[in-house]
Design a protein around this motif. Structure first.
Motif, PDB file in Angstrom:
ATOM      1  N   UNK A 101     -39.907 -60.942   5.390  1.00 28.66           N
ATOM      2  CA  UNK A 101     -39.278 -59.743   6.281  1.00 28.66           C
ATOM      3  C   UNK A 101     -37.694 -60.130   6.091  1.00 28.66           C
ATOM      4  N   UNK A 102     -37.401 -59.413   5.649  1.00 27.25           N
ATOM      5  CA  UNK A 102     -36.031 -58.425   5.526  1.00 27.25           C
ATOM      6  C   UNK A 102     -35.048 -58.142   6.203  1.00 27.25           C
ATOM      7  N   UNK A 103     -33.901 -59.071   5.997  1.00 26.98           N
ATOM      8  CA  UNK A 103     -33.209 -58.547   7.051  1.00 26.98           C
ATOM      9  C   UNK A 103     -31.292 -58.919   6.331  1.00 26.98           C
ATOM     10  N   UNK A 104     -30.321 -59.083   7.287  1.00 32.72           N
ATOM     11  CA  UNK A 104     -29.337 -59.162   6.797  1.00 32.72           C
ATOM     12  C   UNK A 104     -28.498 -60.442   8.097  1.00 32.72           C
ATOM     13  N   UNK A 105     -28.868 -61.894   8.112  1.00 30.97           N
ATOM     14  CA  UNK A 105     -28.063 -63.082   8.695  1.00 30.97           C
ATOM     15  C   UNK A 105     -26.883 -63.305   9.408  1.00 30.97           C
ATOM     16  N   UNK A 106     -25.962 -61.601   9.318  1.00 29.89           N
ATOM     17  CA  UNK A 106     -25.060 -61.276   9.794  1.00 29.89           C
ATOM     18  C   UNK A 106     -24.969 -60.503  10.708  1.00 29.89           C
ATOM     19  N   UNK A 107     -26.125 -60.307  10.981  1.00 28.22           N
ATOM     20  CA  UNK A 107     -26.661 -59.045  11.905  1.00 28.22           C
ATOM     21  C   UNK A 107     -27.135 -59.804  13.475  1.00 28.22           C
ATOM     22  N   UNK A 108     -26.803 -60.453  14.409  1.00 26.42           N
ATOM     23  CA  UNK A 108     -27.680 -61.106  15.182  1.00 26.42           C
ATOM     24  C   UNK A 108     -28.549 -60.705  15.440  1.00 26.42           C
ATOM     25  N   UNK A 109     -28.424 -59.126  15.736  1.00 22.74           N
ATOM     26  CA  UNK A 109     -29.329 -58.172  16.395  1.00 22.74           C
ATOM     27  C   UNK A 109     -30.649 -57.927  15.601  1.00 22.74           C
ATOM     28  N   UNK A 110     -30.186 -57.802  14.368  1.00 20.48           N
ATOM     29  CA  UNK A 110     -31.345 -57.438  13.044  1.00 20.48           C
ATOM     30  C   UNK A 110     -32.044 -59.422  13.189  1.00 20.48           C
ATOM     31  N   UNK A 111     -30.849 -60.004  12.705  1.00 22.59           N
ATOM     32  CA  UNK A 111     -31.876 -61.479  12.714  1.00 22.59           C
ATOM     33  C   UNK A 111     -33.111 -61.556  13.946  1.00 22.59           C
ATOM     34  N   UNK A 112     -32.640 -61.668  15.028  1.00 22.03           N
ATOM     35  CA  UNK A 112     -33.679 -61.638  16.089  1.00 22.03           C
ATOM     36  C   UNK A 112     -34.401 -60.122  16.206  1.00 22.03           C
ATOM     37  N   UNK A 113     -34.359 -60.025  15.223  1.00 20.99           N
ATOM     38  CA  UNK A 113     -35.469 -58.813  15.593  1.00 20.99           C
ATOM     39  C   UNK A 113     -36.913 -59.121  14.310  1.00 20.99           C
ATOM     40  N   UNK A 114     -35.637 -59.574  13.133  1.00 16.80           N
ATOM     41  CA  UNK A 114     -36.880 -60.217  12.570  1.00 16.80           C
ATOM     42  C   UNK A 114     -37.833 -61.458  12.654  1.00 16.80           C
ATOM     43  N   UNK A 115     -37.564 -62.037  13.024  1.00 13.63           N
ATOM     44  CA  UNK A 115     -37.977 -63.263  14.186  1.00 13.63           C
ATOM     45  C   UNK A 115     -38.984 -62.848  15.087  1.00 13.63           C
ATOM     46  N   UNK A 116     -38.541 -61.900  15.270  1.00 13.40           N
ATOM     47  CA  UNK A 116     -39.813 -61.396  16.615  1.00 13.40           C
ATOM     48  C   UNK A 116     -40.801 -60.318  16.045  1.00 13.40           C
ATOM     49  N   UNK A 117     -40.383 -59.700  14.830  1.00  9.43           N
ATOM     50  CA  UNK A 117     -41.544 -59.309  13.911  1.00  9.43           C
ATOM     51  C   UNK A 117     -42.607 -60.307  13.375  1.00  9.43           C
ATOM     52  N   UNK A 118     -41.209 -61.559  12.687  1.00  6.48           N
ATOM     53  CA  UNK A 118     -42.381 -62.753  11.981  1.00  6.48           C
ATOM     54  C   UNK A 118     -43.577 -62.973  13.363  1.00  6.48           C
ATOM     55  N   UNK A 119     -42.957 -63.178  14.810  1.00  4.92           N
ATOM     56  CA  UNK A 119     -44.001 -63.403  15.459  1.00  4.92           C
ATOM     57  C   UNK A 119     -45.009 -62.584  16.206  1.00  4.92           C
ATOM     58  N   UNK A 120     -44.709 -61.575  15.971  1.00  4.82           N
ATOM     59  CA  UNK A 120     -45.955 -60.496  15.505  1.00  4.82           C
ATOM     60  C   UNK A 120     -46.816 -60.325  14.928  1.00  4.82           C
ATOM     61  N   UNK A 121     -46.520 -60.725  13.743  1.00  2.00           N
ATOM     62  CA  UNK A 121     -47.330 -60.689  12.442  1.00  2.00           C
ATOM     63  C   UNK A 121     -48.429 -62.026  12.661  1.00  2.00           C
ATOM     64  N   UNK A 122     -47.650 -62.854  13.462  1.00  2.00           N
ATOM     65  CA  UNK A 122     -48.442 -63.876  13.223  1.00  2.00           C
ATOM     66  C   UNK A 122     -49.485 -64.080  14.432  1.00  2.00           C
ATOM     67  N   UNK A 123     -49.219 -64.101  15.626  1.00  2.00           N
ATOM     68  CA  UNK A 123     -49.981 -63.258  16.501  1.00  2.00           C
ATOM     69  C   UNK A 123     -51.224 -62.781  16.166  1.00  2.00           C
ATOM     70  N   UNK A 124     -50.836 -61.456  15.855  1.00  2.00           N
ATOM     71  CA  UNK A 124     -51.596 -60.135  13.979  1.00  2.00           C
ATOM     72  C   UNK A 124     -53.208 -61.098  13.694  1.00  2.00           C
ATOM     73  N   UNK A 125     -52.261 -62.512  12.597  1.00  4.80           N
ATOM     74  CA  UNK A 125     -53.825 -62.729  11.777  1.00  4.80           C
ATOM     75  C   UNK A 125     -54.242 -63.822  12.731  1.00  4.80           C
ATOM     76  N   UNK A 126     -53.736 -64.026  13.712  1.00  3.36           N
ATOM     77  CA  UNK A 126     -54.364 -65.238  14.987  1.00  3.36           C
ATOM     78  C   UNK A 126     -55.452 -64.219  15.727  1.00  3.36           C
ATOM     79  N   UNK A 127     -54.818 -63.010  15.396  1.00  7.78           N
ATOM     80  CA  UNK A 127     -55.898 -62.099  16.303  1.00  7.78           C
ATOM     81  C   UNK A 127     -57.241 -61.627  16.369  1.00  7.78           C
ATOM     82  N   UNK A 128     -57.278 -62.008  14.125  1.00  5.78           N
ATOM     83  CA  UNK A 128     -57.443 -60.808  13.142  1.00  5.78           C
ATOM     84  C   UNK A 128     -58.287 -62.144  13.037  1.00  5.78           C
TER      85      UNK A 128
END
Lengths: 405, 491
Positions: free
Chosen positions: B395-422
């Motif tokens: 997941x690509x993001x800009x670490x200098x942008x706190x908002x985008x960093x948070x989004x990246x982490x949240x997207x990552x969590x969603x993807x991992x939950x997806x993997x478990x649910x699959x």
């Protein structure tokens, strides 16, 4: 014990209820799958028996994913039939102990994993524990616990799957197992080298394993045992056997290379697929020592190059017959009279370590001789602590692995 | 840097004793093995999960097992947290320290102790790099199979901690399948040897339990690993497809047909572009998905296997097929793949997910992954081990942008939950670390986690070893040994 004392749960919840009940009442349980290895290990002293014979059925199998899930009591034969129908197999080639132990009944898939039963292909494809991807089990307090899953790669949390494999029902009652399967090899051949003594055979097997030919079985049968395998068709001295499996064109190439190398060491013949199959089944199931005899049989696991040294040392002291699998690292010993536990274990230590398990002996001997290799103090204490975390009151299979556990 | 993931509250009392602790450590090992200077500690304040940083109290780099033992005993006696560290290449934050902790790094224990070819085993110290084992035995025709992409840097100790895999584990298995024995220092400084050159060991499978335990059960100082005869040759082949779905279906078909290549790697278009720009590997640029399928053996064997694989790929409408014609070309193909993370790091900050899914779910999970990152307005590049379903969305993001960093982490969590649910899991080879710690309850019940934590406590009663990792911080009490009564009551 009479038949009334055996409980046959049909669901995981029932297993949990039975174990929780025993735990609350301070009672003990012998856990049993197909009951074909009951005389392996120490005799269990228990108030009742829990059989998984009715907790059966394949629960998930998509051949294209190379994974199968089954309830623990499912007969191994049913698993292997379902796999064979899709041209697949268990890679670890589980040993069938019935011939050696004189047992009847059907081994269960749960029992196979609880005892970590592997066969000749272990040197290439790993042991049962390497194929086991996930488990569900009931621990000694009656809790239902899962670990691992149905994917090939999984490092999520502690790998309790490995711990349960080979724990002989002392940590939990397996209720479901999920394991990797593989396509059956298109073809298989065995290269048989005749006339090598044990030490020469060890060298030959090491040389074969060092070649890029993917040997999937490497065994050595001294002259004393060859008439007991493959219907007595092998004659004329000791044989060293190397198996190759895979796609036909690939096996052909590898056979040529291996035969060229081995021809420098002894007379070489090549067995076709059918002959190869029968021979390896007999090696897997320890046919040389099967039969009505109760002569003590040991399963010894050491570094491959140490196997023949162990046997040579023992022969100077006692009456022993032996043959080798796993490139010489798995030694099957049949003792003429006394089990000689102390001597065997002393020599194993002197040869760089490993372990010896008393697979067959009378109940009296199994109760007095440590069946499984005694561990150094620190590991013994750790083992005790682990057992306590699964089964704090000692409900499950008391005494099966060690006298005090 | 974000703050979504919490660490354990550092013990102020321990931190206040820092000068005394450092003085004590100085008595336990040579001065050259002790790092306390603020600037020199900086390289140890994170690992490859760089979004989080914590300065440790001190770093020790022991040269012997005895020194590890002395330090660990001291830390246990004084209830000081310990963070074991290999090369610090963890992608899940497994080696990130905390302010009240001593880092024990194994990097100075970097000798190969024994190469035993008749028994196909090598005995190495924990700080030996993964690649150096294969290099040392190469001339004798052997190699060590697990090959994580960080293999130039990562240590065997770290590999054992994380049960590392790699591209070639489709055929050869991961670390746990290639490990024969360890020498390990326990929490109280006692030294145990588990396993050895025999193929299996006595008693419970402690080796299997230790492998992948993320430095929470002890510190491994030596390992006996299995060596494998090097194949005569290896040939990676590129297969380009019009869509990720057809590439995914092709993977399932190859595996299902009975052919297990050494590796099947998958790249989607963004990943192809990133890697090609970096490595100039000659990847086709006009395809949506690329498979690198590697076969090995003699020429005749590889030809036979490739013939069948190519037939399957054609059935799935493969667009381009390119066989490497030389060792150089083959090396370039792998260079592109193995530098995927580094190459991605040149164009953006990224976090790499590591969920594994059943093979039949690959296409579904890929499509859903794109939906998730689209929803957060982020880009994703997929490059992963397709043969065993081990996904690596970057997941690509800009670490200098706190908002985008948070989004990246949240997207990552969603993807991992997806993997478990699959039907899959949170992590196939990178480990839980801190990164996926708080998602553990998505995969495991309280009973599952409780059992794991009790086992952990059997190895580390005071929870001093890497304590902020793997297990969610809340809900630990019932499983910690200080609270045995809770467990007894439940029973």
């Amino acid at each position: 014990m009479n038949v009334m004392d055996i409980e046959y749960p049909e669901t995981e919840e029932e297993v949990a209820r039975i174990v929780a009940g025993a735990n609350a009442a301070g009672l003990t349980i012998e856990v049993r799958g197909g009951g074909t290895k009951l005389t392996f290990g120490r005799p269990v002293q228990s108030a009742s028996t829990l059989s998984l014979a009715r907790l059966t059925g394949i629960t998930n199998y998509d051949p294209s994913e190379l994974v199968m899930a089954a309830r623990a009591g499912t007969p191994l034969a049913e698993i292997e039939a379902a796999l064979a129908a899709n041209n697949q197999m268990l890679t670890f080639e589980p040993i069938d102990y019935r011939p050696l132990l004189g047992a009847t009944g059907e081994p269960s898939i749960g029992g196979v994993f609880a005892a970590n039963n592997s066969g000749p292909r272990r040197i290439l494809a790993g042991a049962a524990r390497d194929s086991l991807l996930g488990v569900r089990f009931v621990n000694g307090t009656g809790e239902i616990v899962k670990s691992g899953g149905r994917v090939m790669k999984n490092v999520t949390g502690l790998d309790l799957v490995k711990l349960l494999a080979g724990s002989w029902g002392t940590l939990g009652v397996l209720s479901e197992v999920i394991f990797k399967v593989l396509p059956k090899p298109e073809t298989a051949v065995s290269i048989v080298v005749s006339g090598l003594n044990d030490a020469q055979a060890a060298e030959a097997m090491a040389a074969a394993m060092a070649m890029s030919v993917e040997v999937s079985g490497a065994a050595h049968l001294p002259e004393s045992v060859i008439h007991k395998v493959a219907g007595g068709r092998l004659t004329g001295g000791p044989v060293t056997i190397l198996r190759l499996e895979g796609l036909t064109p690939s096996v052909e190439v590898r056979t040529t290379r291996l035969v060229a190398e081995m021809s420098r060491r002894g007379n070489v013949t090549v067995l076709d697929q059918a002959a190869s199959h029968d021979l390896w089944r007999d090696i897997r199931d320890v046919k040389p020592f099967a039969g009505a005899s109760m002569k003590p049989v040991w399963r010894v696991s050491v570094a491959p190059s140490a196997g023949h040294q162990l046997v040579a040392a023992l022969r100077l002291k006692t009456g022993v017959d032996a043959f080798y699998d796993w490139q010489g690292g798995l030694v099957w010993l049949c003792m003429e009279a006394d089990p000689e536990a102390g001597l065997i274990r002393q020599y194993i230590k002197a040869l760089g370590g490993g372990h010896a398990t008393l697979v067959r002996a009378s109940a009296a001997i199994r109760a007095s001789v440590p069946v499984f290799e005694p561990q150094p103090r620190a590991l013994e204490a750790l083992t005790r602590r682990i057992k306590d975390q699964f089964d704090p009151s000692g409900v499950l299979n008391p005494g099966r692995m060690t006298e005090t556990m | 840097m974000t703050d979504l993931i919490a660490f354990l509250e550092p013990d102020k009392a321990v931190m206040a004793r820092r000068p005394a602790i450092i003085a004590d450590l100085a008595g336990l090992l040579p001065e050259s093995c002790l790092i306390t200077d603020e600037r020199e500690l900086v390289p140890f304040d994170t690992d490859a999960f760089v979004s989080y940083r914590r300065m440790p109290l001190a770093v020790v780099l022991p040269e012997t097992t005895a020194q590890v033992s002395a330090v660990l005993k001291y830390c246990n006696d004084n209830a000081i947290p310990v963070i074991p560290r290999g090369a610090g290449t963890s992608l899940s934050g497994g080696a990130i320290p905390q302010e009240d902790a001593i880092v024990i790094g194994v990097s100075k224990m970097n000798r190969i102790l024994e190469m035993d070819f008749p028994n196909r085993a090598a005995v190495v110290q924990a700080g030996v790099t993964n690649i150096s084992i294969s290099q040392a035995v190469d001339a004798d025709g052997f190699f060590y199979a697990p090959d994580p992409s960080s293999q130039l840097a990562c240590t065997i100790g770290g590999n054992i901690g994380m049960n590392s895999g790699g591209a070639h584990c489709l055929k050869y298995g991961v670390t746990t399948n290639n490990l024969l024995g360890v020498r390990m220092v326990m929490f109280d400084g006692s030294i145990v040897d588990i396993g050895g050159k025999a193929l299996d060991s006595a008693g419970y499978d402690l080796l299997g339990l230790i492998c992948g335990s993320e430095g929470q059960l002890g510190i491994v100082t030596e390992a006996t690993v299995r060596l494998i005869a090097k194949p005569e040759g290896a040939r990676p082949v590129l297969f380009g497809f019009d869509s990720s779905e057809t590439a995914g279906a092709c993977v399932t078909d190859i595996i299902g047909s009975g052919i297990i290549p050494v590796a099947i790697e998958f790249m989607d278009k963004p990943a192809i572009e990133i890697c090609e720009a970096f490595a100039h590997a000659g990847y086709p640029m006009d395809v949506e998905a690329l498979l690198i399928v590697e076969v090995e053996g003699s020429d005749a064997e590889m030809d036979a296997m490739l013939e069948r694989i190519i037939a399957i790929a054609r059935k799935h409408g493969v667009k381009t097929i390119r066989e490497s014609q030389s060792a150089l070309e083959a090396a370039l193909i792998w260079k592109g793949r193995k530098s995927a993370f580094g190459a991605t790091g040149r164009i953006a900050d990224y976090i790499c997910m590591d969920g594994t899914v059943p093979l039949g779910q690959l296409s579904y999970v890929l499509a859903k992954t794109s939906e998730i990152t689209d929803r957060y307005g982020l880009r994703v590049a997929n490059v992963f081990h397709a043969g065993d379903g081990n996904m690596h969305p970057l997941i690509l993001f800009d670490a200098n942008d706190p908002e985008e960093s948070r989004k990246a982490e949240m997207a990552g969590n969603d993807i991992l939950k997806l993997c478990v649910d699959a039907g899959g899991c949170l992590t196939g080879e990178h480990g839980v670390g801190i990164e996926k710690r708080d998602l553990m309850r998505h995969q495991y019940s309280d009973a599952d986690l409780g059992q794991q934590m009790r086992v952990r406590a059997a190895f580390d009663p005071k929870w001093i070893l890497n304590p902020s990792k793997v297990f969610p911080l809340d809900g630990r009490n019932g499983s910690q040994p200080g609270n045995q009564s809770a467990r007894k009551t439940a029973a």
